[in-house]
Design an enzyme around this catalytic site. Structure first.
Site, PDB file in Angstrom:
ATOM      1  N   ASN A  50       0.704  -1.201  -0.049  1.00  0.00           N
ATOM      2  CA  ASN A  50      -0.074  -0.069  -0.154  1.00  0.00           C
ATOM      3  C   ASN A  50       0.801   1.034  -0.187  1.00  0.00           C
ATOM      4  O   ASN A  50       0.419   2.372   0.175  1.00  0.00           O
ATOM      5  CB  ASN A  50      -0.954  -0.111   1.233  1.00  0.00           C
ATOM      6  CG  ASN A  50      -1.689  -1.233   1.247  1.00  0.00           C
ATOM      7  OD1 ASN A  50      -2.312  -1.399   0.263  1.00  0.00           O
ATOM      8  ND2 ASN A  50      -1.739  -1.664   2.447  1.00  0.00           N
ATOM      9  N   GLU A 179     -15.997   3.497   4.323  1.00  0.00           N
ATOM     10  CA  GLU A 179     -14.577   3.842   3.798  1.00  0.00           C
ATOM     11  C   GLU A 179     -14.446   4.796   2.606  1.00  0.00           C
ATOM     12  O   GLU A 179     -15.757   5.039   1.977  1.00  0.00           O
ATOM     13  CB  GLU A 179     -13.840   2.653   3.474  1.00  0.00           C
ATOM     14  CG  GLU A 179     -13.555   1.738   4.721  1.00  0.00           C
ATOM     15  CD  GLU A 179     -13.006   0.317   4.253  1.00  0.00           C
ATOM     16  OE1 GLU A 179     -12.414   0.348   3.369  1.00  0.00           O
ATOM     17  OE2 GLU A 179     -12.878  -0.439   5.107  1.00  0.00           O
ATOM     18  N   SER A 183     -10.767  -0.834   0.771  1.00  0.00           N
ATOM     19  CA  SER A 183      -9.374  -1.104   0.928  1.00  0.00           C
ATOM     20  C   SER A 183      -9.302  -2.806   0.066  1.00  0.00           C
ATOM     21  O   SER A 183      -8.209  -3.119  -0.527  1.00  0.00           O
ATOM     22  CB  SER A 183      -8.962  -1.739   2.375  1.00  0.00           C
ATOM     23  OG  SER A 183      -9.943  -2.510   3.085  1.00  0.00           O
ATOM     24  N   ASP A 208     -13.587   6.615   6.893  1.00  0.00           N
ATOM     25  CA  ASP A 208     -12.188   5.983   7.120  1.00  0.00           C
ATOM     26  C   ASP A 208     -11.441   6.012   5.517  1.00  0.00           C
ATOM     27  O   ASP A 208     -11.931   5.359   4.730  1.00  0.00           O
ATOM     28  CB  ASP A 208     -12.305   4.635   7.550  1.00  0.00           C
ATOM     29  CG  ASP A 208     -11.121   3.697   7.635  1.00  0.00           C
ATOM     30  OD1 ASP A 208     -10.165   4.248   6.768  1.00  0.00           O
ATOM     31  OD2 ASP A 208     -10.854   2.722   8.135  1.00  0.00           O
ATOM     32  N   LYS A 242      -0.113   4.044   4.743  1.00  0.00           N
ATOM     33  CA  LYS A 242      -0.369   3.555   3.456  1.00  0.00           C
ATOM     34  C   LYS A 242       0.270   4.579   2.473  1.00  0.00           C
ATOM     35  O   LYS A 242       1.641   4.530   2.341  1.00  0.00           O
ATOM     36  CB  LYS A 242      -1.719   3.333   2.905  1.00  0.00           C
ATOM     37  CG  LYS A 242      -2.166   1.970   3.535  1.00  0.00           C
ATOM     38  CD  LYS A 242      -3.563   1.979   4.043  1.00  0.00           C
ATOM     39  CE  LYS A 242      -3.439   0.651   4.992  1.00  0.00           C
ATOM     40  NZ  LYS A 242      -4.829   0.315   5.544  1.00  0.00           N
TER      41      LYS A 242
HETATM   42  C1  LIG Z   1      -5.274  -0.402   6.540  1.00  0.00           C
HETATM   43  C2  LIG Z   1      -6.531  -0.120   7.197  1.00  0.00           C
HETATM   44  C3  LIG Z   1      -6.779   0.203   8.477  1.00  0.00           C
HETATM   45  C4  LIG Z   1      -6.009  -0.096   9.426  1.00  0.00           C
HETATM   46  O1  LIG Z   1      -4.757   0.767   9.517  1.00  0.00           O
HETATM   47  P1  LIG Z   1      -3.440   0.480  10.087  1.00  0.00           P
HETATM   48  O2  LIG Z   1      -2.601   1.818  10.127  1.00  0.00           O
HETATM   49  O3  LIG Z   1      -2.690  -0.661   9.284  1.00  0.00           O
HETATM   50  O4  LIG Z   1      -3.803  -0.079  11.422  1.00  0.00           O
HETATM   51  C5  LIG Z   1      -8.094   0.835   8.991  1.00  0.00           C
HETATM   52  N1  LIG Z   1      -8.989   0.851   7.826  1.00  0.00           N
HETATM   53  C6  LIG Z   1      -9.015   0.689   6.522  1.00  0.00           C
HETATM   54  C7  LIG Z   1      -9.903   1.034   5.537  1.00  0.00           C
HETATM   55  C8  LIG Z   1      -7.897   0.102   6.006  1.00  0.00           C
HETATM   56  O5  LIG Z   1      -7.534  -0.145   4.846  1.00  0.00           O
END
Ligand SMILES: *Cc1c(COP(=O)(O)O)cnc(C)c1O
Length: 394
Positions: A50, A179, A183, A208, A242
């Site tokens: 990512n 989101e 993801s 998110d 990411k």
């Molecule tokens: C990767 C991810 C998380 C978690 O993030 P980390 O920093 O890896 O703990 C939370 N929400 C989504 C949508 C993600 O893709």
């Protein structure tokens, strides 16, 4: 003596997972991750990271981490509220708020922790949460932790959201969760419609944007910028792990919200602050994102090339609109077999299986970055073509 613990129980449970092709094991890489990586004693093309803009190894980002470590040490020593707030944390929060155009920002130890902290701070017992079916596991865990009533709506389905909002019999605090960029499917949330629903029905909206931050929108501010909704989405969450290439996460929003979360989010209060190096690296990454827009341009042109290639091969794709390019396989065993064959041909791309994705939707989740060369992308597509022909999979 075994302390009363019969180890064979674990072995049996592992065997069950193995029999269903759902066993997960750790694969150890032998170099830094980038467009390619050393694995199993050879170099393979990596299409599973990512780190969309290649910032984990950007010299300026690495240098910022080194300088911060020399100046402030390797750890923060305590929770932010005790004695853990150091200049790199404050600096990053100011930079993030400016980057996102909000009054304030608050750091978390990880995206997982941000969701676990913020969601139960926003809503609790007696409230109602409506979450997209494809929301990340950390969102689901946070919803459970909040003790609010918790309903899942069909992925991206605003009609379903509206009918759930309508069916509330009493006025109650309501939180819609989505989101920005999903993801595992790479598609975008219908944010304009979700915002309208939230406004119309007096609900809060929590986005998110783990995968949108740094890559979506003309200046990389994220999915909210992509849709031009900065004024109507007063707060959201994103990660530093990411596209920003380091670690941790943040909430951006009003000063009042941030102060409230500082006082209520247990996953903020009861955990040690991010290491100073990590905070400094993220600040540097934000600078690079603004100064080197060509990284985003390369990312999107690579994404188009790989997407077109997958289409030409006849792969079944999700409705993706991001550098996340999942090839749907269906069965977990087939997805694992495909990933294994790809690796044999020098391409590392992870098989994603339940419970990460719903049953019957196992897939190879390709992610491209700005750092892949067209030669690497074409080689990977060629390997996929050979594997499809060899196995008849896809
Ligand atoms: C990767 C991810 C998380 C978690 O993030 P980390 O920093 O890896 O703990 C939370 N929400 C989504 C949508 C993600 O893709």
């Amino acid at each position: 003596m075994n302390g009363g613990c019969d180890q064979s129980m674990f072995r049996e449970k592992l065997q069950l997972l193995h029999d269903r092709s759902l066993l997960r094991t750790l694969t150890q890489l032998e170099s830094a991750t980038g467009a390619s990586v050393q694995y199993g004693g050879r170099e393979v093309i990596l299409l599973s990271s990512n780190d969309y803009l290649g910032l984990t190894t950007h010299p300026e980002v690495v240098q910022a981490a080194l300088v911060a470590t020399e100046r402030y040490g390797t750890g923060s020593g305590a929770s932010r509220l005790v004695s853990g707030t150091l200049p790199p944390h404050a600096c990053l929060e100011t930079t993030l708020a400016m980057f996102k155009g909000t009054e304030a920002a608050l750091l978390f130890g990880a995206g997982y922790l941000a969701n676990l902290g913020v969601i139960p701070a926003l809503i609790g017992k007696g409230g109602l949460i409506l979450a997209d079916r494809l929301c990340h596991a950390s969102v689901i865990d946070a919803c459970r932790l909040s003790l609010a009533d918790f309903r899942i709506f069909r992925h991206g389905d605003c009609d379903h959201v509206e009918s759930l909002l309508r069916s509330r019999t009493t006025e109650r605090p309501t939180l819609i969760i989505t989101e920005g960029v999903f993801s595992m499917d790479g598609d975008l949330a219908p944010l304009p419609d979700l915002v309208s629903l939230a406004e119309r029905y007096g609900a809060m909206l929590y986005v998110d944007d783990a995968h949108g931050t740094g890559i979506m929108g003309t200046t990389g501010r994220g999915t909210v910028e992509h849709f031009g909704l900065e004024r109507r989405i007063p707060f959201h969450m994103g990660t530093l792990s990411k596209a920003l290439g380091s670690h941790g996460a943040f909430l951006v929003g009003t000063r009042d919200l941030v102060q409230y979360v500082i006082n209520t989010a247990r996953a903020f209060i009861f955990t040690t602050a991010l290491p100073p190096a990590v905070a400094a690296a993220s600040s540097a990454a934000l600078t690079v994102i603004d100064r080197e827009p060509e990284r985003r341009a390369r990312l999107w042109s690579n994404r188009q090339r790989f997407f077109d290639g997958l289409k030409t091969l006849g792969c079944r794709l999700t409705p993706t609109a991001s550098p996340i390019l999942p090839v749907l396989v269906g069965d977990a065993a087939r997805a694992s077999a495909l990933a294994e064959r790809l690796l044999a041909h020098g391409v590392y791309a992870a098989a994603i299986r339940p419970p990460t994705v719903p049953d019957g939707t196992s897939r190879i989740r390709f992610t491209v970055t700005s750092e892949h060369t067209t030669d690497q992308l074409d080689k990977a597509l060629n390997a996929l073509r050979l594997v499809i022909r060899e196995t008849g999979l896809v």
